[in-house]
Design a protein around this motif. Sequence first.
Motif, short mmCIF file in Angstrom:
data_model
loop_
_atom_site.label_atom_id
_atom_site.label_comp_id
_atom_site.label_asym_id
_atom_site.label_seq_id
_atom_site.Cartn_x
_atom_site.Cartn_y
_atom_site.Cartn_z
N PHE A 245 79.85 17.38 58.78
CA PHE A 245 80.36 19.08 57.80
C PHE A 245 78.83 19.75 57.61
N PRO A 246 78.69 21.20 58.61
CA PRO A 246 77.92 21.83 58.11
C PRO A 246 77.34 21.78 57.05
N GLN A 247 75.37 21.54 56.55
CA GLN A 247 75.91 21.42 55.66
C GLN A 247 75.43 23.30 54.63
N CYS A 248 74.81 23.85 55.96
CA CYS A 248 74.63 25.01 55.79
C CYS A 248 75.96 26.03 54.94
N LEU A 249 77.52 25.26 55.09
CA LEU A 249 78.80 25.84 55.14
C LEU A 249 79.21 25.32 53.41
N GLN B 130 74.37 20.02 67.92
CA GLN B 130 74.32 21.08 68.77
C GLN B 130 74.64 21.87 67.32
N CYS B 131 73.80 23.13 68.14
CA CYS B 131 73.71 24.16 66.70
C CYS B 131 73.23 25.19 67.67
N LYS B 132 73.22 26.51 67.67
CA LYS B 132 72.30 27.21 67.80
C LYS B 132 70.91 27.86 67.09
N HIS B 133 71.17 27.26 66.04
CA HIS B 133 70.26 27.40 64.90
C HIS B 133 68.80 26.64 65.39
N ARG B 134 69.49 25.28 65.46
CA ARG B 134 69.03 23.72 64.87
C ARG B 134 67.18 23.95 65.28
N GLU B 135 66.92 25.51 65.85
CA GLU B 135 65.17 25.21 66.49
C GLU B 135 64.91 25.57 65.61
N SER B 136 65.47 26.37 64.44
CA SER B 136 64.98 27.58 63.05
C SER B 136 65.74 27.16 62.03
N CYS B 137 66.44 25.52 61.92
CA CYS B 137 66.90 24.76 60.82
C CYS B 137 65.96 24.37 60.79
N GLN B 138 65.38 23.32 59.02
CA GLN B 138 65.00 22.60 58.46
C GLN B 138 65.69 21.65 58.14
N SER B 139 67.66 21.47 57.87
CA SER B 139 68.02 20.89 57.69
C SER B 139 67.66 18.76 58.56
N THR B 140 67.68 17.68 57.75
CA THR B 140 67.13 16.39 58.14
C THR B 140 68.75 15.73 57.88
N GLU B 141 70.15 16.66 57.36
CA GLU B 141 71.51 15.57 57.50
C GLU B 141 72.19 16.09 58.62
N CYS B 142 72.06 17.28 58.44
CA CYS B 142 72.90 18.21 59.24
C CYS B 142 73.72 17.32 60.77
N LEU B 143 74.26 16.88 60.82
CA LEU B 143 74.76 16.57 62.91
C LEU B 143 74.86 17.54 63.06
N GLY B 144 74.85 18.94 62.60
CA GLY B 144 74.84 19.91 63.30
C GLY B 144 76.82 20.29 64.06
N LEU B 145 77.04 20.82 65.74
CA LEU B 145 78.17 20.62 65.35
C LEU B 145 78.25 19.49 66.94
N ILE C 206 78.38 32.32 61.94
CA ILE C 206 78.79 32.22 60.49
C ILE C 206 78.25 30.55 60.08
N LEU C 207 77.17 30.43 60.44
CA LEU C 207 75.74 29.12 60.58
C LEU C 207 74.72 29.55 59.69
N THR C 208 74.05 29.52 59.37
CA THR C 208 72.67 29.99 58.54
C THR C 208 71.63 29.33 58.85
N PRO C 209 70.49 29.10 59.46
CA PRO C 209 69.48 27.70 59.64
C PRO C 209 69.03 27.98 57.94
N GLN C 210 68.65 26.65 57.71
CA GLN C 210 68.04 26.31 56.36
C GLN C 210 66.61 25.99 55.57
N ALA C 211 66.09 26.12 54.93
CA ALA C 211 64.51 26.08 54.91
C ALA C 211 64.84 24.76 54.71
S1 SF4 Z 1 72.05 25.89 61.22
FE1 SF4 Z 1 71.54 24.16 60.13
S2 SF4 Z 1 72.99 22.96 58.50
FE2 SF4 Z 1 74.04 24.98 59.61
S3 SF4 Z 1 75.37 23.99 61.06
FE3 SF4 Z 1 73.39 24.69 62.24
S4 SF4 Z 1 71.66 22.54 61.72
FE4 SF4 Z 1 73.76 22.11 60.49
#
Ligand code: SF4
Length: 304
Positions: free
Chosen positions: A232-236, A268-283, A297-302
């Motif tokens: 599940f997207p971690q940022c949600l 896959q995620c449009k924010h993958r490059e700026s998102c620091q989440s190491t746990e999220c699988l994206g979409l 609706i998805l937000t990159p994580q610090a």
């Molecule tokens: S923004 Fe980051 S946390 Fe949110 S879905 Fe994309 S990779 Fe996952």
Amino acid sequence: MLSIEERFDHSAYVSMTMEFRCNLKCVHCMIEGTMDYLEPQSREQFEELLAYNKAHKRWPGLILTGSEITLHRDLSELAKAAKQSGFQHVRIQSHGMHLGKLDYCAQLIDSGVDEFFISVAAADAQSHDAITQVQGSFNKTLQGMENIDRWEHTISITNTVVTKKSYKQLPQVVDALAHLKNLAQMEFWFYWPMSGKDEKTLLAPHLEMLPYLKEAVIKAQALGRRVEIKNFPQCLLGEFKHLLVNGQPQLFIDPVFWREFEKNGFYQCKHRESCQSTECLGLNSAYIKNFGWEEEILTPQANS
Ligand code: SF4
């Protein structure tokens, strides 16, 4: 023996896939198309793992898995051998139906199985059986979990695959199992189809499922259960983002499985490059095909 916290550390466990038959027909089954040709690990490979672990003490816990491990006729023998070789804990992953027979449940526990990872598809017999496509399966699984509960030293963990057919029932799944005292952890696995397409139309939009997930988490935690959320997207997840745990124990499985798994197209995620989440699988590819990238609706994580 491991502490209760250590028993949920995936790096402390190793999984062996020993059986690829199953007697349910879950609509969300991710390996139904591959079960016929995936090869289980051989007895020789199993013995090699035991010998390795005895020598190197790499993992305190062993997980015996496959499509339905209780169909393996030597399961008790495998558990006994694992314990004798030094594994402190032996877990099985199962639909739990055969544990509804008290004698069989007792036999496995006597052989050394002390942890049970049980699939619960929905909150009641009608909904669960509609998903498993086997009449009477819910009642047998529930009886199995109640049998496990008779032994004080056992723990159980549930796994509910979340699809369009089950997400509205998540809070009621927690309620239905509220009486089980040894149920230590509830896991909610958001479905992926092992394909680039949602051929069985089981995916639902994340934001539609989120309120039900949160209600289930709150209820489970109020009962003293640990919770893990998968895929599940971690940022949600807001205040529950620490519950996203996509890591798994090291898995010994037919290498052909990974060829199938890659079809999902995770990360896959449009924010993958700026998102620091190491746990999220994206979409994954099937989700994007159905619902788009959802970048608004998805937000990159610090950090994760
Ligand atoms: S923004 Fe980051 S946390 Fe949110 S879905 Fe994309 S990779 Fe996952």
